[in-house]
Design a protein around this motif. Sequence first.
Motif, PDB file in Angstrom:
ATOM      1  N   THR A  44       0.854  -1.261   0.103  1.00 20.68           N
ATOM      2  CA  THR A  44       0.006  -0.123  -0.084  1.00 20.68           C
ATOM      3  C   THR A  44       0.955   1.248   0.038  1.00 20.68           C
ATOM      4  OG1 THR A  44      -0.181   0.066   2.260  1.00 20.68           O
ATOM      5  CG2 THR A  44      -1.918  -1.276   1.304  1.00 20.68           C
ATOM      6  N   VAL A  45       2.060   1.270   0.622  1.00 21.08           N
ATOM      7  CA  VAL A  45       2.885   2.319   0.621  1.00 21.08           C
ATOM      8  C   VAL A  45       3.662   2.559  -0.575  1.00 21.08           C
ATOM      9  CG1 VAL A  45       5.032   3.234   1.689  1.00 21.08           C
ATOM     10  CG2 VAL A  45       3.351   2.149   3.128  1.00 21.08           C
ATOM     11  N   VAL A  46       3.850   1.541  -1.187  1.00 20.42           N
ATOM     12  CA  VAL A  46       4.620   1.669  -2.797  1.00 20.42           C
ATOM     13  C   VAL A  46       3.487   2.191  -3.588  1.00 20.42           C
ATOM     14  CG1 VAL A  46       5.418   0.067  -4.682  1.00 20.42           C
ATOM     15  CG2 VAL A  46       6.359  -0.031  -2.439  1.00 20.42           C
ATOM     16  N   VAL A  47       2.301   1.698  -3.686  1.00 18.77           N
ATOM     17  CA  VAL A  47       1.281   2.477  -4.343  1.00 18.77           C
ATOM     18  C   VAL A  47       0.821   3.722  -4.259  1.00 18.77           C
ATOM     19  CG1 VAL A  47      -1.236   2.034  -5.125  1.00 18.77           C
ATOM     20  CG2 VAL A  47       0.232   0.202  -4.801  1.00 18.77           C
ATOM     21  N   ALA A  48       0.891   4.080  -2.845  1.00 18.45           N
ATOM     22  CA  ALA A  48       0.320   5.510  -2.566  1.00 18.45           C
ATOM     23  C   ALA A  48       1.631   6.619  -2.738  1.00 18.45           C
ATOM     24  CB  ALA A  48      -0.165   5.660  -1.186  1.00 18.45           C
ATOM     25  N   LEU A  49       2.765   5.946  -2.605  1.00 15.54           N
ATOM     26  CA  LEU A  49       3.992   7.021  -2.570  1.00 15.54           C
ATOM     27  C   LEU A  49       3.856   8.002  -3.745  1.00 15.54           C
ATOM     28  CD1 LEU A  49       6.146   7.440  -0.555  1.00 15.54           C
ATOM     29  CD2 LEU A  49       7.631   5.991  -1.746  1.00 15.54           C
ATOM     30  N   PRO A  50       3.814   7.599  -4.943  1.00 18.09           N
ATOM     31  CA  PRO A  50       4.017   8.700  -6.174  1.00 18.09           C
ATOM     32  C   PRO A  50       2.941   9.575  -5.999  1.00 18.09           C
ATOM     33  CG  PRO A  50       4.207   6.166  -6.824  1.00 18.09           C
ATOM     34  CD  PRO A  50       3.739   6.178  -5.495  1.00 18.09           C
ATOM     35  N   TYR A  51       1.963   9.080  -5.490  1.00 14.31           N
ATOM     36  CA  TYR A  51       0.543  10.250  -5.408  1.00 14.31           C
ATOM     37  C   TYR A  51       0.923  11.174  -4.567  1.00 14.31           C
ATOM     38  CZ  TYR A  51      -2.034   7.171  -8.428  1.00 14.31           C
ATOM     39  OH  TYR A  51      -2.293   6.349  -9.200  1.00 14.31           O
ATOM     40  N   ILE A  52       1.554  10.770  -3.202  1.00 12.63           N
ATOM     41  CA  ILE A  52       1.738  11.473  -2.063  1.00 12.63           C
ATOM     42  C   ILE A  52       2.800  12.632  -2.521  1.00 12.63           C
ATOM     43  CG2 ILE A  52       2.855  11.622   0.395  1.00 12.63           C
ATOM     44  CD1 ILE A  52       1.410   9.004   0.588  1.00 12.63           C
ATOM     45  N   ARG A  53       3.810  12.102  -3.207  1.00 12.62           N
ATOM     46  CA  ARG A  53       5.102  12.646  -3.694  1.00 12.62           C
ATOM     47  C   ARG A  53       4.583  13.925  -4.664  1.00 12.62           C
ATOM     48  NH1 ARG A  53      10.167   8.566  -4.580  1.00 12.62           N
ATOM     49  NH2 ARG A  53      10.742   8.313  -2.297  1.00 12.62           N
ATOM     50  N   ALA A  54       3.661  13.695  -5.620  1.00 20.73           N
ATOM     51  CA  ALA A  54       3.226  14.714  -6.629  1.00 20.73           C
ATOM     52  C   ALA A  54       2.310  15.656  -5.813  1.00 20.73           C
ATOM     53  CB  ALA A  54       2.387  13.829  -7.478  1.00 20.73           C
ATOM     54  N   LEU A  55       1.797  15.630  -4.537  1.00 18.03           N
ATOM     55  CA  LEU A  55       0.934  16.599  -3.991  1.00 18.03           C
ATOM     56  C   LEU A  55       1.459  17.927  -4.076  1.00 18.03           C
ATOM     57  CD1 LEU A  55      -0.860  14.684  -0.986  1.00 18.03           C
ATOM     58  CD2 LEU A  55      -1.964  15.653  -3.045  1.00 18.03           C
ATOM     59  N   PRO A  56       2.486  18.361  -3.293  1.00 28.97           N
ATOM     60  CA  PRO A  56       3.127  19.515  -3.529  1.00 28.97           C
ATOM     61  C   PRO A  56       3.245  20.073  -5.011  1.00 28.97           C
ATOM     62  CG  PRO A  56       4.624  18.230  -2.121  1.00 28.97           C
ATOM     63  CD  PRO A  56       3.474  17.151  -2.836  1.00 28.97           C
ATOM     64  N   ARG A  57       3.451  19.340  -6.025  1.00 30.42           N
ATOM     65  CA  ARG A  57       3.562  19.758  -7.444  1.00 30.42           C
ATOM     66  C   ARG A  57       2.044  20.247  -7.847  1.00 30.42           C
ATOM     67  NH1 ARG A  57       7.721  15.641  -8.092  1.00 30.42           N
ATOM     68  NH2 ARG A  57       5.826  14.023  -8.609  1.00 30.42           N
ATOM     69  N   ARG A  58       1.220  19.490  -7.480  1.00 31.54           N
ATOM     70  CA  ARG A  58      -0.258  19.644  -7.832  1.00 31.54           C
ATOM     71  C   ARG A  58      -0.617  20.960  -7.305  1.00 31.54           C
ATOM     72  NH1 ARG A  58      -2.774  13.712  -6.899  1.00 31.54           N
ATOM     73  NH2 ARG A  58      -1.322  12.562  -8.587  1.00 31.54           N
ATOM     74  N   ARG A  59      -0.379  21.011  -6.098  1.00 31.47           N
ATOM     75  CA  ARG A  59      -0.783  22.397  -5.351  1.00 31.47           C
ATOM     76  C   ARG A  59      -0.319  23.586  -5.948  1.00 31.47           C
ATOM     77  NH1 ARG A  59      -0.462  19.845   0.717  1.00 31.47           N
ATOM     78  NH2 ARG A  59      -2.331  18.632   0.732  1.00 31.47           N
ATOM     79  N   LEU A  60       1.149  23.449  -6.223  1.00 31.02           N
ATOM     80  CA  LEU A  60       1.873  24.518  -7.003  1.00 31.02           C
ATOM     81  C   LEU A  60       1.464  24.901  -8.318  1.00 31.02           C
ATOM     82  CD1 LEU A  60       3.967  26.674  -6.522  1.00 31.02           C
ATOM     83  CD2 LEU A  60       5.706  24.958  -7.562  1.00 31.02           C
TER      84      LEU A  60
END
Length: 77
Positions: A44-60
């Motif tokens: 579950t961590v491996v699947v979620a990690l790319p989405y979590i890492r992309a959050l700051p870029r999406r917000r920006l």
Amino acid sequence: MTLLLVAMFPANVHAALAGLMVDGEPATALLPRTLLQLVFIAATVVVALPYIRALPRRRLAATRTALTARVPESLHE
């Protein structure tokens, strides 16, 4: 999902140590049960990690889009 698996871990420990029966069979021993739980948590961590890492870029990107939105021509003086 990760939090759910972590929250359910004490129940898995209890099932293994209390000798509960599942469908007429004894519950899986603690070590295999723990290892399987760790595999599921890691997945579950491996699947979620790319989405979590992309959050700051999406917000920006959303902030930049909002700041650079064009003003309609009808509002110009």
